[in-house]
Structures are given as C-alpha cells and as structure tokens.
Design a protein around this motif. Structure first.
Motif, PDB file in Angstrom:
ATOM      1  N   CYS A 174      69.098 -62.755  52.752  1.00 32.67           N
ATOM      2  CA  CYS A 174      68.211 -62.984  51.727  1.00 32.67           C
ATOM      3  C   CYS A 174      67.026 -63.596  52.009  1.00 32.67           C
ATOM      4  O   CYS A 174      66.708 -64.275  53.097  1.00 32.67           O
ATOM      5  CB  CYS A 174      69.011 -64.278  50.854  1.00 32.67           C
ATOM      6  N   ASN A 231      64.742 -65.457  50.291  1.00 28.08           N
ATOM      7  CA  ASN A 231      64.714 -66.700  49.668  1.00 28.08           C
ATOM      8  C   ASN A 231      65.459 -67.610  50.404  1.00 28.08           C
ATOM      9  O   ASN A 231      66.335 -67.832  51.022  1.00 28.08           O
ATOM     10  CB  ASN A 231      65.098 -66.675  48.238  1.00 28.08           C
ATOM     11  N   CYS A 245      66.783 -70.860  48.716  1.00 34.49           N
ATOM     12  CA  CYS A 245      67.325 -71.982  47.551  1.00 34.49           C
ATOM     13  C   CYS A 245      68.057 -72.701  48.149  1.00 34.49           C
ATOM     14  O   CYS A 245      68.987 -72.619  48.636  1.00 34.49           O
ATOM     15  CB  CYS A 245      67.834 -70.737  46.587  1.00 34.49           C
ATOM     16  N   CYS A 265      72.233 -72.783  47.998  1.00 32.15           N
ATOM     17  CA  CYS A 265      72.795 -71.892  48.053  1.00 32.15           C
ATOM     18  C   CYS A 265      73.281 -71.242  49.594  1.00 32.15           C
ATOM     19  O   CYS A 265      72.412 -71.482  50.449  1.00 32.15           O
ATOM     20  CB  CYS A 265      71.909 -70.533  47.541  1.00 32.15           C
ATOM     21  N   ARG A 273      71.031 -68.877  51.846  1.00 31.96           N
ATOM     22  CA  ARG A 273      69.612 -69.188  51.672  1.00 31.96           C
ATOM     23  C   ARG A 273      69.219 -68.931  53.263  1.00 31.96           C
ATOM     24  O   ARG A 273      69.746 -69.076  54.143  1.00 31.96           O
ATOM     25  CB  ARG A 273      69.277 -70.489  51.363  1.00 31.96           C
ATOM     26  N   GLY A 310      72.434 -61.086  48.245  1.00 30.84           N
ATOM     27  CA  GLY A 310      70.886 -61.513  48.414  1.00 30.84           C
ATOM     28  C   GLY A 310      69.976 -60.850  48.122  1.00 30.84           C
ATOM     29  O   GLY A 310      70.003 -59.802  48.145  1.00 30.84           O
ATOM     30  N   GLU A 311      68.792 -61.840  47.911  1.00 30.44           N
ATOM     31  CA  GLU A 311      67.686 -60.559  47.357  1.00 30.44           C
ATOM     32  C   GLU A 311      66.746 -60.201  48.431  1.00 30.44           C
ATOM     33  O   GLU A 311      66.152 -60.973  49.357  1.00 30.44           O
ATOM     34  CB  GLU A 311      66.934 -61.808  46.379  1.00 30.44           C
ATOM     35  N   LYS A 366      61.186 -65.567  45.430  1.00 31.95           N
ATOM     36  CA  LYS A 366      61.881 -66.317  44.365  1.00 31.95           C
ATOM     37  C   LYS A 366      61.094 -67.522  44.193  1.00 31.95           C
ATOM     38  O   LYS A 366      61.293 -68.377  42.889  1.00 31.95           O
ATOM     39  CB  LYS A 366      63.228 -66.623  44.542  1.00 31.95           C
ATOM     40  N   GLN A 395      79.202 -67.276  49.159  1.00 32.42           N
ATOM     41  CA  GLN A 395      77.999 -67.718  48.643  1.00 32.42           C
ATOM     42  C   GLN A 395      78.370 -69.000  47.865  1.00 32.42           C
ATOM     43  O   GLN A 395      77.459 -70.078  47.730  1.00 32.42           O
ATOM     44  CB  GLN A 395      77.573 -66.960  47.357  1.00 32.42           C
TER      45      GLN A 395
END
Ligand code: SF4
Length: 350
Positions: free
Chosen positions: A68, A70, A72, A75, A78, A113-114, A184, A324
C-alpha cells in the motif's frame, strides 16, 4: 445509468457539514436499542419486506495484495510497517476464487492495499475477467481506493459491478492525524471519487466510516449527507453501507482507538442507516463477533461475510501473510448460512 452533470461542490466537506444533522443522530444514538426497535418495528419490517424479502447475501473478501502507498495508522497494511508484502499472481487469485466458489460463494469483494498505478489496476481487471469467466463466481465488488476515471472504467468494463470507498472519517483534523502519508492523506479527492466511480459505470456503491476514529453522531450525520448528495446526483445508484469498527492488528503501532464504539451503539448506528436508507445494502463483516452479527440481522442487515481470511492467499496454503485486521467470527460459509436460517431469513450467494 445516470451520468453526473454537476461538478461536486467545492469543497465537498464543507457542503456535507452544512447539510448534516448531528443533533438527529445524537438523539437517536442516545436511546435504548429496545425502545428504538419498538418505535420503528413497522418501518423496519416494511423495509425488509419491500426491498429484500428474506434474503441475506453471503460473500467473502479476496485479498489480492497487501502492499500500500498509504500510511493509515490503524491498518495492518500501512506502508511503514515491516511485514512481508505479497501480491498474488493471476493464477493464485484464480485458485483462491475457485476455493471460495467450492465452499459455496458466488459473490466476492476483491480487496488490495491502495496502489493506483495503471499496471496494477490493469492486472486486477484481468483477474476480474478471469474469475468471472473461469469460476462459478458471479458478482465482484472492488475495494481499491481512489482511482482515475480511466481506471474505474477499465475495472467496470472487466465486469466488476460494485465499488466500495469508505471515507473512514469525516472529521478533518482526525483524518489528517491518522492518514499520515500517501495519496489518501488528501481528504477531498476521496470524498468526490465515489461519484466518479458511479459515473464510470459502477451502479453499486459502498460507503462507510471506520468506527472509533471520531465521535459517532457527527460522523454518521455526514455519512448520511454524503450518501444523500450522491443519490441526488445519481438517482439510480444502489447504495450500500458498512460500519467497520477498528480492530487491533499488531502491537507495534501503539494505535489507541480515540472514540471507541460499544456493541449497543454499533447496533443503533446500523438501525439508523437502515431507517434512513430502506433500500440500501447493509453489511456487517467478521470484524464483529458471531453473536453480534446474528443479532444485527434483526436490524435489517442484508449482507454478511462468511468463511473469511483477510490476508492475501489466506484461503489456500499461505498461512504466513499478514492480515489487514483480526477476525472475530471464524464460522464457515455453511455455518453462517445456518445462522441466517435460524433467524428466519434466507441465505443467498448471489
Ligand atoms: S487502510 Fe487501506 S489505504 Fe490505509 S494503509 Fe490500510 S490498505 Fe492502505
């Protein structure tokens, strides 16, 4: 499908704050659940009867990757966390989907994940096509974060029908504090992206907040305002909601839930959404305990995950991938289906 004609008011967050009614949610959440159920029994029964009948949709998340961009702070994916990053290849995703289909599933949420890069989104689109063509899975929703219009269209054209994009929190100060780095961390693009996902062809849109980040009453009021704003511009949108509660995944981050939500308040929040949006799909995931998920069915919940892993490859051989979040209901598809029947409802897979 309706094409959006108006640009989102800018900034959208202020617009939502102006039209939200936190006093209404405050008042609702302050009442005992038993009293709310007695007051709203007729509306509740009508909402289920008219829009869903006895059906409760069972589904499973399929985690494709845990990398990911990001960070966060709540999470397990992360980017600052030192865990083994995994991205399943097309063959591995297909094997996972086949396993889930053998267990009875026909509806999947593909989660990652992004990583909003074309090469990654294209690889997800190709696995969506392969799953729909080569397994018994019939319906795929996606949870991949904020994407470009072209990326949304690529995924819709591949055959996915739904897109989930949870805002996590509508409180700007909290948002900035917990979304430390990565794309994000910009709040406004996330707010408006959900309308772009619909405009790209996703008729089923999932909204939500991460319960525990900020005081619930104003959060719920702005979630309602966000959904109403979207529904005004796109009257054919099929809304869905989920209210995940923060679950601790590892001890390294030391993340403390700022505004914990207890079980009864969680159920009251679900009931509030059910009454506001009688046609919306309401989901409760395995973040919650079996007993609580079973109780939630009486409040109009229409979608439950079942037989879940939240790690990439978690349905097959891989037992070392990082999940996650922690699961609190480990029942199989068959066991959840049985619990739904015991509530007088009908489990469906698609
Ligand atoms: S919550 Fe989503 S965007 Fe944030 S770190 Fe986790 S997977 Fe990435």
């Amino acid at each position: 499908m309706t094409t959006l004609t108006a640009q989102p008011p800018a900034p959208l967050l202020e617009h939502l704050a102006r039209r939200a009614h936190p006093c209404e949610t405050e008042l609702f959440l302050a009442q005992p659940l038993s009293s709310l159920l007695a007051q709203h029994a007729v509306e509740l029964a009508r909402a289920r009867h008219e829009h869903f009948g006895r059906r409760v949709l069972l589904f499973a998340p399929l985690y494709v990757a845990n990398a990911c961009m990001n960070d966060c702070s709540y999470c397990g994916f992360r980017r600052s966390l030192r865990v083994r990053r995994q991205r399943l290849g097309p063959g591995a995703v297909l094997r996972e989907a086949k396993l889930l289909a053998e267990r009875g599933h026909r509806s999947l949420d593909l989660v990652a994940g992004e990583v909003p890069r074309d090469v990654f989104i294209d690889s997800v689109a190709r696995v969506v096509e392969a799953i729909l063509r080569r397994t018994a899975i019939e319906r795929i929703h996606l949870n991949l974060g904020v994407l470009s219009d072209a990326q949304f269209r690529r995924l819709r054209d591949a055959g996915a029908v739904g897109y989930h994009l949870y805002q996590e929190t509508y409180d700007a100060e909290t948002y900035a504090r917990v979304h430390v780095a990565g794309p994000k961390s910009a709040m406004e693009p996330r707010l408006e992206a959900i309308a772009r996902a619909h405009a790209a062809g996703f008729e089923r849109i999932g909204l939500g907040i991460l319960l525990g980040l900020a005081p619930l009453a104003p959060e719920l009021a702005r979630l309602v305002a966000h959904a109403e704003w979207l529904a005004e511009q796109a009257p054919d949108v099929r809304l869905g909601f989920s209210l995940p509660r923060i679950q601790r995944v590892d001890d390294s981050c030391g993340f403390q839930t700022p505004a914990p939500v207890d079980d009864e308040t969680f159920l009251r929040a679900l009931l509030f959404l059910r009454l506001k949006f009688p046609r919306a799909e309401l989901t409760v995931t395995t973040r919650e305990r079996a007993e609580l998920r079973d109780r939630s069915l009486a409040l109009g919940v229409t979608k439950l995950s079942a037989g879940v892993s939240t790690a990439p490859g978690g349905y097959g051989q891989s037992d070392d991938a990082t999940p996650q979040f922690s699961i609190h209901d480990e029942r199989s598809f068959a066991e959840v289906a049985q619990a739904v029947r015991a509530s007088g409802l009908e489990p469906v897979a698609s």
